[in-house]
Design a protein around this motif. Structure first.
Motif, PDB file in Angstrom:
ATOM      1  N   ALA A  48       0.835  -1.210   0.000  1.00  0.00           N
ATOM      2  CA  ALA A  48       0.000   0.000   0.000  1.00  0.00           C
ATOM      3  C   ALA A  48       0.862   1.250   0.000  1.00  0.00           C
ATOM      4  O   ALA A  48       0.544   2.235  -0.674  1.00  0.00           O
ATOM      5  N   LEU A  49       1.954   1.223   0.740  1.00  0.00           N
ATOM      6  CA  LEU A  49       2.861   2.370   0.768  1.00  0.00           C
ATOM      7  C   LEU A  49       3.485   2.608  -0.602  1.00  0.00           C
ATOM      8  O   LEU A  49       3.572   3.748  -1.069  1.00  0.00           O
ATOM      9  N   GLY A  50       3.882   1.531  -1.265  1.00  0.00           N
ATOM     10  CA  GLY A  50       4.441   1.663  -2.618  1.00  0.00           C
ATOM     11  C   GLY A  50       3.429   2.213  -3.610  1.00  0.00           C
ATOM     12  O   GLY A  50       3.749   3.081  -4.421  1.00  0.00           O
ATOM     13  N   LEU A  51       2.199   1.715  -3.537  1.00  0.00           N
ATOM     14  CA  LEU A  51       1.149   2.222  -4.423  1.00  0.00           C
ATOM     15  C   LEU A  51       0.832   3.685  -4.115  1.00  0.00           C
ATOM     16  O   LEU A  51       0.574   4.476  -5.024  1.00  0.00           O
ATOM     17  N   LEU A  52       0.848   4.038  -2.836  1.00  0.00           N
ATOM     18  CA  LEU A  52       0.596   5.428  -2.442  1.00  0.00           C
ATOM     19  C   LEU A  52       1.670   6.349  -2.990  1.00  0.00           C
ATOM     20  O   LEU A  52       1.365   7.406  -3.552  1.00  0.00           O
ATOM     21  N   LEU A  53       2.914   5.945  -2.861  1.00  0.00           N
ATOM     22  CA  LEU A  53       4.011   6.767  -3.365  1.00  0.00           C
ATOM     23  C   LEU A  53       4.000   6.867  -4.886  1.00  0.00           C
ATOM     24  O   LEU A  53       4.444   7.859  -5.457  1.00  0.00           O
ATOM     25  N   ALA A  54       3.457   5.837  -5.543  1.00  0.00           N
ATOM     26  CA  ALA A  54       3.349   5.850  -7.007  1.00  0.00           C
ATOM     27  C   ALA A  54       2.108   6.610  -7.475  1.00  0.00           C
ATOM     28  O   ALA A  54       1.928   6.816  -8.670  1.00  0.00           O
TER      29      ALA A  54
END
Length: 120
Positions: A48-54
């Motif tokens: 979720a953090l990776g998707l948020l940053l993307a």
């Protein structure tokens, strides 16, 4: 981004930070390296953090999915370990906020009254 989206993003970041601070610094494990435990406890929220940053729109869904695990862990840890009760209850609270915030826009759309078509 809606206000629910901003709350969702903040809750994802807060859950990630809480795992690092809790298991790496405030209450490190006795029989394992603190950085290993902090990384292991942060793993469920990393997608979720990776998707948020993307900037991906599905970050809230995956964050809420991981928050269900964190909520369960927080309630269990609060029940069993009085020394980390405040951290565990904080984790459960942030997890509940994340689930509600990630679902808010969909719930609003679902229960919004539909306008009647104009009479001709």
């Amino acid at each position: 981004m809606t206000s629910a989206g901003r709350v969702t993003a903040l809750a994802i970041l807060a859950l990630f930070a809480l795992q690092i601070v809790w298991h790496g610094w405030l209450a490190p494990p006795v029989h394992a390296a603190p950085w290993v435990m902090a990384l292991l406890f942060a793993l469920p929220i990393l997608p979720a953090l990776g998707l948020l940053l993307a900037g991906h729109r599905r970050a809230g869904f995956w964050g809420a999915f991981a928050a269900l695990l964190y909520f369960s862990h927080g309630v269990m840890a609060a029940w069993v370990s009085p020394d980390v009760r405040n951290l565990a209850l904080g984790q459960a609270l942030v997890s509940a906020v994340l689930v509600v915030a990630a679902s808010w826009d969909g719930l609003q759309a679902r229960f919004r009254r539909r306008r009647a078509p104009p009479d001709v």
